[in-house]
Design an enzyme around this catalytic site. Structure first.
Site, mmCIF file in Angstrom:
data_model
loop_
_atom_site.group_PDB
_atom_site.id
_atom_site.type_symbol
_atom_site.label_atom_id
_atom_site.label_comp_id
_atom_site.label_asym_id
_atom_site.label_seq_id
_atom_site.Cartn_x
_atom_site.Cartn_y
_atom_site.Cartn_z
ATOM 1 N N ASN A 109 4.493 6.615 11.239
ATOM 2 C CA ASN A 109 3.085 6.483 12.311
ATOM 3 C C ASN A 109 2.898 5.096 12.817
ATOM 4 O OD1 ASN A 109 -0.310 6.568 12.207
ATOM 5 N ND2 ASN A 109 1.126 8.220 13.204
ATOM 6 N N GLY B 87 1.439 -3.197 15.336
ATOM 7 C CA GLY B 87 1.667 -4.001 13.876
ATOM 8 C C GLY B 87 3.251 -3.919 13.405
ATOM 9 N N HIS B 88 3.474 -2.704 13.367
ATOM 10 C CA HIS B 88 4.910 -2.427 13.040
ATOM 11 C C HIS B 88 5.850 -3.085 13.961
ATOM 12 C CE1 HIS B 88 2.746 1.170 10.891
ATOM 13 N NE2 HIS B 88 3.415 0.905 9.983
ATOM 14 N N GLN C 230 4.174 5.384 -4.669
ATOM 15 C CA GLN C 230 3.081 4.230 -4.261
ATOM 16 C C GLN C 230 1.378 5.283 -3.931
ATOM 17 O OE1 GLN C 230 5.001 2.643 -0.911
ATOM 18 N NE2 GLN C 230 2.900 2.378 -0.130
ATOM 19 N N LYS D 132 -1.179 -8.111 6.949
ATOM 20 C CA LYS D 132 -2.308 -7.177 6.380
ATOM 21 C C LYS D 132 -2.392 -6.814 5.085
ATOM 22 C CE LYS D 132 -3.270 -2.933 7.890
ATOM 23 N NZ LYS D 132 -3.763 -2.187 6.642
ATOM 24 N N LEU E 92 -4.906 -3.436 12.869
ATOM 25 C CA LEU E 92 -4.388 -2.218 13.150
ATOM 26 C C LEU E 92 -3.874 -1.540 11.844
ATOM 27 C CD1 LEU E 92 -2.160 -2.548 16.435
ATOM 28 C CD2 LEU E 92 -4.549 -1.952 16.023
ATOM 29 N N SER F 206 -2.338 2.645 10.148
ATOM 30 C CA SER F 206 -1.951 3.969 10.137
ATOM 31 C C SER F 206 -3.288 4.868 9.836
ATOM 32 C CB SER F 206 -1.021 4.516 9.530
ATOM 33 O OG SER F 206 0.280 3.688 10.041
ATOM 34 N N ARG F 207 -3.884 4.196 8.949
ATOM 35 C CA ARG F 207 -5.081 5.079 8.519
ATOM 36 C C ARG F 207 -6.338 4.714 9.421
ATOM 37 N NH1 ARG F 207 -2.882 3.442 3.118
ATOM 38 N NH2 ARG F 207 -2.362 5.267 2.149
HETATM 39 O O1 PAF Z 1 3.633 -1.311 3.897
HETATM 40 C C1 PAF Z 1 4.175 -0.233 3.778
HETATM 41 O O2 PAF Z 1 4.197 0.419 4.687
HETATM 42 C C2 PAF Z 1 4.975 0.366 2.596
HETATM 43 O O3 PAF Z 1 3.869 0.024 1.467
HETATM 44 C C3 PAF Z 1 6.088 -0.132 2.587
HETATM 45 C C4 PAF Z 1 6.281 -1.454 2.355
HETATM 46 C C5 PAF Z 1 7.024 0.560 3.352
HETATM 47 C C6 PAF Z 1 6.811 0.594 1.127
HETATM 48 O O4 PAF Z 1 6.547 2.093 0.956
#
Ligand code: PAF
Length: 282
Positions: free
Chosen positions: A32, A36-37, A61, A151, A186, A188-189
């Site tokens: 998503n 930022g990504h 997680q 972030k 930014l 995804s949530r």
């Molecule tokens: O920051 C994230 O999106 C996640 O915690 C990561 C580092 C991809 C691990 O699932």
């Protein structure tokens, strides 16, 4: 850009890159993707010859009652964005590919101390899940460099300690927060927010900025944080925590100069996090 689903194909492909002396950069994500990504991909491109992104919504997680099922899965859009950003390989495994024996049987990695408190306090086990999947990705990709967003300040600290303690020969690059024009970090949530909540959300960053100003002017820490919590509640947030820590996430002492304000707060059903670094006065 190729999308790979299987560990064996990933290993063969990257083995070939390594034999040709290419420097490999890793950008782990849960998909998503937003700007930022993409700034992580850009950073990886500056540090490496081959950029590998991963998209994997890591069940380890997420705690009970969290948003694992609702977490947005947008692989086709993510592929297009990564390709446009100059990513070379996308690894997007199924859960059973990474955790073939199931989640209960999975060996886990725990990074003590730095995983505790803050988000680790409100999301028990979260950082063990992050540390486990990131360790697996490090073993599979064997990157020279890996990029993570600032972030997730505590996550970055956990990963730096993980790399040091497990002697991974990987350079960790922290990439600055990317914000919307109104200051909201930014995430995804953010997509979960309705229009009213979206209009309120930048108050999180504005509160941190006001607290930073007060602390830099020498205002007392406890009263300043209390005022910050009141301001967040007044705006409609339910804060999980609002803390001042030393930049390494240790406690603030009389000699601390480099520090960070960190917060997590719920707005409706959405949990937002943010942080701001600052230099404390002498
Ligand atoms: O920051 C994230 O999106 C996640 O915690 C990561 C580092 C991809 C691990 O699932």
């Amino acid at each position: 850009m190729r999308t790979l689903r299987e560990i064996s194909v990933l290993r063969d492909t990257l083995g070939e890159c390594r034999r040709r002396g290419r420097r490999i950069g890793l950008v782990p994500t849960m998909g998503n993707l937003h700007e930022g990504h993409l700034s992580l991909v850009e950073a990886a491109r500056r540090h490496a010859d081959v950029v590998v992104a991963t998209v994997f919504v890591n069940p380890l997680q997420f705690g009970a009652g969290e948003d694992l099922d609702a977490y947005p899965r947008t692989l086709a859009e993510d592929q297009a964005k990564l390709e446009a950003a100059g990513c070379d390989l996308l690894f997007a495994p199924a859960t059973r590919e990474l955790y073939p024996r199931g989640l209960e049987q999975q060996t886990r990695v725990c990074v003590p101390e730095v995983s505790e408190g803050l988000c680790g306090g409100s999301r028990p086990g979260h950082f063990d899940g992050v540390s486990t999947v990131v360790s697996i990705l490090f073993h599979l990709v064997q990157p020279d460099v890996a990029c993570f967003g600032e972030k997730d300040y505590q996550q970055l600290a956990v990963i730096r300690k993980l790399v040091a303690d497990l002697h991974f020969p990987i350079e960790i690059v922290g990439v600055p927060i990317v914000r919307a024009a109104d200051g909201l970090a930014l995430s995804s949530r953010n997509g979960y927010l309705d229009d009213n909540e979206r209009a309120t959300a930048p108050e999180l960053q504005r509160t941190l900025a006001a607290l930073r100003e007060a602390l830099q002017a020498g205002e007392p820490v406890e009263a300043t944080l209390d005022a910050g919590l009141a301001r967040l509640r007044q705006a409609g947030f339910v804060p999980d925590y609002l803390e001042l820590r030393a930049a390494d996430l240790g406690p603030v002492t009389a000699s601390t100069r480099e520090a960070v304000l960190l917060t997590a707060a719920r707005l409706g059903t959405t949990r937002l996090i943010d942080n701001l670094t600052l230099t404390l006065p002498r």
